[in-house]
Enzyme design. Structure first.
Site, PDB file in Angstrom:
ATOM      1  N   ASP A   1      -0.158 -35.668  -2.903  1.00 49.88           N
ATOM      2  CA  ASP A   1      -0.979 -35.379  -4.078  1.00 49.88           C
ATOM      3  C   ASP A   1      -2.449 -35.581  -3.709  1.00 49.88           C
ATOM      4  O   ASP A   1      -2.771 -36.079  -2.626  1.00 49.88           O
ATOM      5  CB  ASP A   1      -0.552 -36.342  -5.197  1.00 49.88           C
TER       6      ASP A   1
ATOM      7  N   GLU B   1      -6.555 -31.874  -2.337  1.00 49.63           N
ATOM      8  CA  GLU B   1      -7.439 -30.684  -2.382  1.00 49.63           C
ATOM      9  C   GLU B   1      -8.510 -30.712  -1.299  1.00 49.63           C
ATOM     10  O   GLU B   1      -8.871 -29.624  -0.837  1.00 49.63           O
ATOM     11  CB  GLU B   1      -8.067 -30.567  -3.777  1.00 49.63           C
TER      12      GLU B   1
ATOM     13  N   ASP C   1      -1.279 -30.847 -12.786  1.00 54.50           N
ATOM     14  CA  ASP C   1      -1.267 -31.532 -14.074  1.00 54.50           C
ATOM     15  C   ASP C   1      -1.324 -30.560 -15.240  1.00 54.50           C
ATOM     16  O   ASP C   1      -2.400 -30.175 -15.698  1.00 54.50           O
ATOM     17  CB  ASP C   1      -2.444 -32.505 -14.135  1.00 54.50           C
TER      18      ASP C   1
HETATM   19  C1  GLC Z   1      -2.088 -36.764 -10.219  1.00 56.08           C
HETATM   20  C2  GLC Z   1      -0.837 -35.946 -10.018  1.00 56.08           C
HETATM   21  C3  GLC Z   1       0.259 -36.465 -10.920  1.00 56.08           C
HETATM   22  C4  GLC Z   1       0.499 -37.927 -10.629  1.00 56.08           C
HETATM   23  C5  GLC Z   1      -0.788 -38.714 -10.795  1.00 56.08           C
HETATM   24  C6  GLC Z   1      -0.637 -40.163 -10.361  1.00 56.08           C
HETATM   25  O1  GLC Z   1      -2.589 -36.573 -11.498  1.00 56.08           O
HETATM   26  O2  GLC Z   1      -1.057 -34.592 -10.210  1.00 56.08           O
HETATM   27  O3  GLC Z   1       1.436 -35.727 -10.733  1.00 56.08           O
HETATM   28  O4  GLC Z   1       1.471 -38.427 -11.494  1.00 56.08           O
HETATM   29  O5  GLC Z   1      -1.809 -38.137 -10.002  1.00 56.08           O
HETATM   30  O6  GLC Z   1      -0.271 -40.241  -9.038  1.00 56.08           O
END
Ligand code: GLC
Length: 815
Positions: free
Chosen positions: A429, A432, A501
């Site tokens: 995650d 980017e 998200d």
């Molecule tokens: C980001 C991710 C989400 C995750 C959060 C905490 O917002 O996109 O899926 O739950 O981070 O790690």
């Protein structure tokens, strides 16, 4: 589903760009042409009969591997062609296309052998051609198109799946971060949905894929373009009669695909950039995820609860709270005193566990991973040589310099060590890369050598590459599973993508439908949105409708944000749970079909979730249809997109279709109104299909090797031949590559009243294989007996039992 924002004027001002106007010299090469223009060189290289690559040097030099997207030698296949010179142009001619290099004024056009346009350089009002123009490091080009034409692809993009009429930026963005989106929301007119990062039209998103299709109307033919460039890109389709492609830096390298058929184009594109790797079977099961501060007991309790409530589930996920102070590759010892023990017990219950790993390494002298990174000199630097610092969950963080092999190898080792405790996969995650309130632009790559812009969009691809390579090195027999938020062309080789998200809102439910289909035709087959919605509270009806369709998407994961109401399968009461259970069970019963679709994707690049335009591109009705899709080749899914809906419009494309719920057989090429009572969404099976299913939904795929597989035969109304497929293997290793599988092709032929199903098999089986029989279930006809290899079989249990342990057969019956 809102209308695309209006806007006639292109976003990018190119008034000061310097156009390349004249070709000075042209010579023939082994693959095409080499031309001199404006002190640069232009190369035309044939990749295939119907694919050409065009490059223009910068500073007189060609960059032969501008990104990590292409994973094969594009010029490795033989192509026959000839070159013809006229006074004003030089043509490269293959049996499928003609590439015309016009000398003065310079322009580049590609036409198919029948003369129809693939790409044509556009001229402005003054008649000046824009084949290529530069300004400082950026370049731009303009092409002709027509108002009624359609544009598809570009990977993970918001809004309608037909991109015509809108402009897009390719810049991997943490969509919900106000700092990172500020430049994209700024200056938008009030009411412009693109000024609101929660809108279903916000742009840019997490993933950048510079590949799109241009469809000509009314012919329906497709051409496509892949610009192999990782810099910030801009694709403008808002002008009526032209489109514009611009990149902020790097070399112009474009692959032009003559088509005219979308599946063949996608086959070529994924030949270049790679195909979705065969997933482990368990990764196609149901995934339960939630950002929550679980203890190990709580995780085990959730596992147990799925079993107690009879909700099939293969994977439980751990979000950032499992770590010690958000330090990657650590565990919070208070909440997880015995992670290996927990993982072993969950494994006994048939669960795989996946943890999140963000790229941001906490800036924390004394923390082993941080110290190691410094010592090995594998973090990104600034121009002055400092370790670049950004902000992620742990506060200040350093970022591995994945552009270097050393950093990728280090990361691979860390991941391999991390999964030794018993983890089955890795969730990437914030890649980017997201750097929070600290701007990313001073983060440099390649030991400080390269600008941020050059690799920003490729960061996640390189992170997934390092992770996959590390896991494969440690466990060469095991297929890997990585889920990534960001990505670039080629990400499909290493990771699945979820769509980041989203919101627990009806419009976001639809967003995932169109986005998932857009991803699929852009090479990434393994995709899914957070089911139930991530941000905001879900509710009973929204969750139910989301599960009904989410269980029929390639990647099926329930996920939500910390602080929201519970969103577990049982969270909204028994009535909802009962229907949700049926949806999850339907997915599990369909796993032989879904798995076979994934194997096909890994061979051909075909999507698993397919917009109707992929299989029916010459049907003009489907151009703007992005609220339904095909799941695999033979199941049509029409999600419910509104609260309180008791019916919805469905379009059935050509052929005939069996209503999954009622069995009614309906002729295609028409709209109908389908009832949508709360316990079902419209699903149709294509007439002619043979859909393999498990007879019962197991609680987990782990060690599930049934002795019977059902074959659902959907008798077509019209005469014709259809093929379907069932791939069975161990679902975990690469042994199938050496033939340890049964790969069965079913050829169904209807001729008048007789139906024949011919099954031919490749592969020599595998140790866990336990199938003893097929159970043939006929839909759309009620034969009293079927003839199998000459012997008559009578009906039992609503079908016909055909003893079968991996051999071919021929069955026939009267319809
Ligand atoms: C980001 C991710 C989400 C995750 C959060 C905490 O917002 O996109 O899926 O739950 O981070 O790690």
């Amino acid at each position: 589903m809102t209308d695309p924002p209006k806007g006639e004027s292109p976003v990018l001002q190119t008034d000061h760009y310097i156009r390349f106007e004249r070709v000075d010299s042209v010579e023939e090469t082994q693959r095409g042409l080499l031309a001199g223009l404006h002190r640069e060189q232009l190369r035309v290289d044939l990749v295939a009969d119907d694919v050409v690559r065009v490059k223009i040097s910068r500073g007189g030099v060609f960059d032969e591997s501008p990104t990590f997207a292409v994973c094969t030698d594009p010029l490795s296949r033989p192509v026959e062609f000839r070159v013809e010179r006229d006074e004003d142009r030089v043509r490269v001619i293959t049996s499928s296309m003609v590439v015309s290099l016009w000398l003065d004024p310079f322009r580049l056009d590609v036409h198919r052998a029948d003369g129809t346009p693939v790409v044509e350089t556009a001229a402005d009002e003054q008649g000046r051609y824009w084949a290529y123009a530069t300004l400082n490091d950026s370049f731009t080009l303009r092409r002709r198109c027509r108002q009624e034409d359609a544009v598809f692809g570009l990977g993970e993009k918001s809004g309608r799946h037909n991109r015509k009429g809108r402009d897009f930026t390719l810049w991997n963005t943490d969509v919900l971060n106000e700092h990172e989106t500020a430049e994209f929301t700024a200056g938008k007119e009030p009411g412009d949905p693109r000024g609101d990062r929660t809108s279903v039209d916000f742009d840019p998103f997490y993933v950048s894929i510079p590949f799109f299709y241009h469809q000509s109307y009314p012919a329906g033919t497709m051409a496509a373009s892949f610009v192999d460039n990782g810099y910030r890109g801009s694709y403008e389709f808002s002008a009526k009669d032209e489109y514009r492609i611009s990149f902020a830096g790097g070399q112009y390298t474009e692959y032009i695909f003559a088509g005219p058929d979308m599946p063949a184009i996608l086959g070529e594109y994924t030949w270049l950039t790679g195909r979705t790797a065969p997933p482990p079977l368990w990764a196609l099961g149901y995934h339960q995820c939630r950002w929550f501060d679980y203890s190990q007991d709580a995780v085990e309790a959730i596992g147990k609860r799925h079993r107690d409530h009879d909700i099939p589930c293969d994977a439980l996920w751990l979000d950032i709270e499992y770590m010690d102070g958000y330090r990657v590759f650590t565990w919070n010892k208070e909440r997880f005193p015995d992670a290996p023990g927990m993982l072993a017990r969950l494994s006994d219950e048939g669960y795989r566990v996946i943890t999140i790993i963000d790229p941001g390494v906490k800036f924390d002298p004394g923390y082993e991973v941080f110290d190691q990174g410094l010592e090995r000199d594998v973090f990104c630097k600034t121009e002055g040589g400092d370790t670049y610092i950004g902000q992620v969950w742990p506060g200040n963080t350093a970022f591995p310099d994945f552009v270097t092999e050393e950093a990728r190898a280090w990361w691979g080792e860390l991941n391999a060590a991390h999964v030794q405790s018993g983890l089955a996969g890795i969730w990437n995650d914030m890649n980017e890369p997201a750097t929070g309130a600290i701007r990313a632009n001073t983060m440099r790559f390649g030991n400080g050598k390269y600008s941020h812009e050059r690799y920003h969009n490729q960061y996640a691809l390189l992170m997934a590459m390092g992770t996959t390579e590390g896991l494969l090195k440690a466990m060469p027999e095991q297929r890997t599973f990585i889920l990534s938020r960001a990505g670039f062309a080629g990400i499909q080789r290493y990771a699945a993508n979820w769509m980041g998200d989203n919101f627990s809102r009806w419009d976001h439910l639809w967003l995932g439908v169109a986005m998932g289909s857009g991803f699929g035709i852009s090479g990434q087959a393994f995709v899914g949105a957070d089911i139930g919605g991530f941000a905001g509270n879900s509710n009973a009806e929204l969750f139910l409708r989301w599960m009904q369709y989410g269980t029929l998407t390639p990647f099926c994961r329930n996920h939500s944000e910390i602080g929201n109401v519970d969103q577990y399968a049982w969270a909204f009461g028994d009535a909802v749970q009962d229907i949700v259970r049926e949806s999850v069970k339907l997915r599990y019963r369909l796993l032989p079909y879904i798995y076979s679709a994934f194997i096909r994707a890994s061979e051909t690049g075909e999507p698993v979730q397919r917009p109707l335009v992929f299989d029916h591109q010459y049907d003009a009705t489907v151009r703007d249809l992005d609220d339904q899709y095909l799941f695999g080749t033979d199941l049509l899914v029409a999600p419910v997109l509104e609260a309180g809906a008791t019916s919805r419009q469905v379009y059935l494309p050509a052929g005939d279709w069996h209503d999954w719920h009622t069995g009614e057989v309906l002729r295609g090429s028409r709209f109908l109104v389908a009832p949508t009572p709360m316990d079902r969404i419209p699903i149709y099976a294509r007439g002619g299909a043979v859909i393999p299913m498990w007879a019962e939904a197991p609680a987990t795929t782990k060690e599930h090797h049934p002795d019977v597989v059902e074959l659902h035969v959907f008798v077509p109304l019209a005469d014709g031949t259809h093929t379907s497929r069932l791939v069975e293997d161990d679902g975990l290793t690469f042994a199938a590559r050496e033939g340890a599988c049964y790969d069965t092709t079913f050829t169904l032929t209807r001729s008048g009243g007789s139906v024949e199903v011919d099954a031919s098999v490749e592969g020599r089986g595998y140790p866990e294989f336990a199938r003893q029989a097929f159970h043939l279930v006929v839909h759309g006809a009620s034969p009293s007996a079927v003839t199998v290899d000459g012997a008559e079989v009578a009906a039992t249990d609503g079908g016909f039992r055909i003893p079968n342990a991996g051999n071919g057969f021929r069955a026939s019956f009267e319809a």
